[in-house]
Design an enzyme around this catalytic site. Structure first.
Site, short mmCIF file in Angstrom:
data_model
loop_
_atom_site.label_atom_id
_atom_site.label_comp_id
_atom_site.label_asym_id
_atom_site.label_seq_id
_atom_site.Cartn_x
_atom_site.Cartn_y
_atom_site.Cartn_z
N ASP A 52 106.62 85.70 -3.47
CA ASP A 52 105.98 85.87 -4.94
C ASP A 52 106.98 84.85 -5.91
O ASP A 52 108.24 85.09 -5.72
CB ASP A 52 106.25 87.30 -5.26
CG ASP A 52 105.78 87.54 -6.79
OD1 ASP A 52 104.31 87.48 -7.08
OD2 ASP A 52 106.78 87.87 -7.36
N TYR A 57 109.98 81.55 -13.41
CA TYR A 57 111.03 81.65 -12.85
C TYR A 57 111.93 80.28 -12.71
O TYR A 57 112.81 80.28 -12.56
CB TYR A 57 110.75 82.31 -11.32
CG TYR A 57 110.39 83.55 -11.19
CD1 TYR A 57 110.19 84.60 -12.49
CD2 TYR A 57 109.83 83.96 -10.04
CE1 TYR A 57 109.76 85.54 -12.22
CE2 TYR A 57 109.15 85.30 -9.98
CZ TYR A 57 109.21 86.20 -11.25
OH TYR A 57 108.61 87.43 -11.02
N LYS A 86 102.45 83.04 -10.97
CA LYS A 86 101.94 83.48 -12.21
C LYS A 86 101.70 82.65 -13.37
O LYS A 86 102.62 81.66 -13.72
CB LYS A 86 102.90 84.67 -12.41
CG LYS A 86 103.09 85.38 -11.17
CD LYS A 86 104.07 86.91 -11.84
CE LYS A 86 104.59 87.59 -10.47
NZ LYS A 86 105.77 86.96 -10.11
N HIS A 119 100.75 86.91 -15.74
CA HIS A 119 102.20 87.28 -15.55
C HIS A 119 102.29 88.63 -16.53
O HIS A 119 103.01 89.70 -16.08
CB HIS A 119 103.32 86.34 -15.97
CG HIS A 119 104.73 86.65 -15.50
ND1 HIS A 119 105.33 85.61 -15.02
CD2 HIS A 119 105.33 87.58 -15.15
CE1 HIS A 119 106.54 86.09 -14.52
NE2 HIS A 119 106.66 87.40 -14.64
N SER A 169 99.54 91.26 -13.67
CA SER A 169 100.99 91.82 -13.56
C SER A 169 101.34 92.71 -14.94
O SER A 169 100.87 92.21 -15.94
CB SER A 169 101.88 90.66 -13.05
OG SER A 169 103.11 91.06 -13.28
N ASN A 266 121.23 87.64 0.20
CA ASN A 266 121.93 87.84 1.41
C ASN A 266 121.24 87.61 2.73
O ASN A 266 120.34 88.73 2.98
CB ASN A 266 122.84 89.14 1.04
CG ASN A 266 123.27 89.77 2.29
OD1 ASN A 266 123.21 89.57 3.24
ND2 ASN A 266 124.77 90.16 1.80
N GLU A 272 117.37 92.69 7.26
CA GLU A 272 117.24 94.11 7.03
C GLU A 272 116.05 94.62 6.40
O GLU A 272 115.36 95.50 6.94
CB GLU A 272 118.34 94.65 6.34
CG GLU A 272 118.57 96.12 5.94
CD GLU A 272 119.41 96.58 5.03
OE1 GLU A 272 120.85 95.77 5.10
OE2 GLU A 272 119.33 97.40 4.36
N1 NAP Z 1 105.93 90.92 -12.49
C1 NAP Z 1 106.99 90.89 -12.90
O1 NAP Z 1 107.30 90.96 -14.28
C2 NAP Z 1 108.41 90.92 -11.96
C3 NAP Z 1 109.37 91.47 -12.62
C4 NAP Z 1 110.53 91.55 -11.72
C5 NAP Z 1 110.40 91.05 -10.45
N2 NAP Z 1 109.34 90.63 -10.25
C6 NAP Z 1 109.01 90.13 -8.51
O2 NAP Z 1 109.43 90.95 -7.67
C7 NAP Z 1 110.66 90.65 -6.87
C8 NAP Z 1 111.50 91.62 -6.43
O3 NAP Z 1 112.17 92.30 -7.50
P1 NAP Z 1 113.69 92.76 -7.64
O4 NAP Z 1 114.53 91.54 -7.54
O5 NAP Z 1 113.76 93.86 -8.78
O6 NAP Z 1 113.66 93.49 -6.04
P2 NAP Z 1 114.68 94.59 -5.55
O7 NAP Z 1 114.64 94.12 -3.96
O8 NAP Z 1 114.21 95.98 -6.10
O9 NAP Z 1 116.15 94.44 -6.24
C9 NAP Z 1 116.99 93.27 -5.77
C10 NAP Z 1 118.27 93.40 -5.74
O10 NAP Z 1 118.54 94.42 -4.88
C11 NAP Z 1 119.68 94.01 -3.84
N3 NAP Z 1 119.38 94.14 -2.45
C12 NAP Z 1 118.31 93.72 -1.71
N4 NAP Z 1 117.98 93.97 -0.47
C13 NAP Z 1 119.30 95.34 -0.35
C14 NAP Z 1 119.31 95.91 0.52
N5 NAP Z 1 118.93 95.82 1.77
N6 NAP Z 1 120.50 96.70 0.09
C15 NAP Z 1 121.15 96.80 -0.86
N7 NAP Z 1 120.74 95.94 -1.99
C16 NAP Z 1 119.61 95.33 -1.80
C17 NAP Z 1 119.83 92.42 -4.24
O11 NAP Z 1 120.91 92.07 -4.15
P3 NAP Z 1 121.69 90.80 -3.11
O12 NAP Z 1 120.90 89.75 -3.24
O13 NAP Z 1 123.13 90.71 -3.24
O14 NAP Z 1 121.18 91.34 -1.61
C18 NAP Z 1 119.28 92.26 -5.72
O15 NAP Z 1 120.49 92.62 -6.55
C19 NAP Z 1 111.29 89.33 -7.79
O16 NAP Z 1 111.82 88.41 -6.89
C20 NAP Z 1 110.10 88.98 -8.21
O17 NAP Z 1 109.27 88.08 -7.40
C21 NAP Z 1 108.11 90.52 -10.80
#
Ligand code: NAP
Length: 314
Positions: A52, A57, A86, A119, A169, A266, A272
């Site tokens: 995605d 971004y 998007k 978006h 979205s 990471n 994982e």
């Molecule tokens: N449409 C929209 O407006 C919108 C908005 C936000 C996001 N998105 C999309 O959704 C994607 C995911 O969103 P998100 O980044 O909020 O996802 P998320 O997976 O809920 O959060 C990511 C955070 O969780 C940590 N993390 C990941 N895996 C982990 C694990 N196994 N254990 C503990 N911590 C973990 C990561 O840190 P580390 O990197 O240190 O592992 C990072 O800080 C984005 O990349 C984007 O593509 C869309």
């Protein structure tokens, strides 16, 4: 060591476009391009077949580099990867949509995009400034275009052939109903924040009725307070089934019929997050019944301005 099961390879049929979407998705909202390249490559190598991205971004080139690198190595084929990107708020005017789409295709170095999303439902002042503000710092919206007009411009991208499926979205159920009613090509995907603290059951029910795939972003709660990953119900289930809390949250997302998006830079966590296994039905029910905390972490649905809202530790 647990035995891999089929859950991680789940594909959800789409009502238009590239057949089916892999439920496990890797998000590329990573500010640094070097980290984006490394994480995207690691995600593809770990088994993720759904990426995605977004014009907003500002790292589509890095995502494109990582994909090309893996395609050239012969380990993954382009046709096996589902790529979403998007349209940003400043490109809602119909005459700007094709150029924005072609810009994303060029940066990603892809002939076609599997899914193109609007978006956010908010149109900003058209132009190259992604975050247009007035002298007082207020966002400059564009009242000269409706979401339905932008939707029809996305439909024309599908007609042209380089865009396989289209969706929305950060949309509310009310606005989604309007688009579904007006659409010639129905939305295939709706991407919203969703996790056990914001399950969006009503939206999911509507999506199911219309064959729309709900893509859950922040599936791990964006690692923010209150941490859904530390929720006692989630932790107890993780302990019981021998998986991590993150794996429980991601399995829950797939088993209730959504696609998820998670992000990590990471390498261990990327592995994982793909290594999920089906949860017993009683665990699914327990998450639904016992978790009552309700939190939205990202305020983008209210204003169109992306941003996770930091909260004090409770
Ligand atoms: N449409 C929209 O407006 C919108 C908005 C936000 C996001 N998105 C999309 O959704 C994607 C995911 O969103 P998100 O980044 O909020 O996802 P998320 O997976 O809920 O959060 C990511 C955070 O969780 C940590 N993390 C990941 N895996 C982990 C694990 N196994 N254990 C503990 N911590 C973990 C990561 O840190 P580390 O990197 O240190 O592992 C990072 O800080 C984005 O990349 C984007 O593509 C869309």
């Amino acid at each position: 060591m647990t035995t891999p099961d089929a859950l991680r390879y789940t594909r959800i049929p789409l009502n238009n476009g590239s057949g089916a979407i892999p439920a496990a998705g890797f998000g590329t909202l990573i500010p640094d391009p070097v980290a984006t390249r490394q994480a995207t490559k690691a995600a593809l190598e770990a088994g993720f077949r759904h990426l995605d991205g977004a014009e907003r971004y500002r790292n589509e080139e890095a995502v494109g580099d990582a994909m090309q690198n893996v395609f050239r190595a012969g380990t993954v084929r382009r046709e096996d990867v589902f790529v979403t990107t998007k349209l940003w708020n400043t490109n809602h005017r119909p005459e700007r949509v094709k150029a924005a789409f072609d810009g994303s295709r060029r940066r990603l170095r892809l002939d076609h995009i599997d899914c193109y999303l609007i978006h956010t439902p908010f149109a900003f002042q058209p132009g190259d400034e992604q975050d247009p503000r007035d002298a007082s710092g207020r966002v400059i919206y564009d009242s000269g275009v409706t979401l339905v007009e932008t939707w029809h411009a996305l439909e024309r991208l599908v007609d042209d052939g380089h865009c396989k499926a289209i969706g929305l979205s950060d949309i509310t159920l009310e606005k989604l109903r309007e688009i579904v009613a007006a659409a010639r090509i129905k939305p295939a995907v709706v991407q919203v924040e969703s996790h056990p603290y914001l399950p969006e059951w009503d939206l999911l029910d509507f999506c199911r009725q219309h064959g729309i795939v709900l893509q859950a972003f922040a599936a791990l709660g964006h690692a923010m307070e209150p941490r859904v990953i530390d929720d006692p119900v989630v932790r107890a289930i993780a302990h019981r089934v021998g998986k991590t809390p993150a794996q429980v949250l991601l399995a829950w997302a797939v088993q209730r019929g959504t696609s998820f998006l998670t992000t990590s830079t990471n390498p261990g966590r990327i592995l994982e997050n793909f290594d999920i296994s089906a949860l017993p039905e009683d665990a699914m029910q327990e998450i639904r019944d016992s978790i009552t905390t309700n939190v939205r972490f990202n305020s983008v649905v209210e204003t169109g301005v992306p941003g996770f809202i930091p909260r004090a530790k409770s």
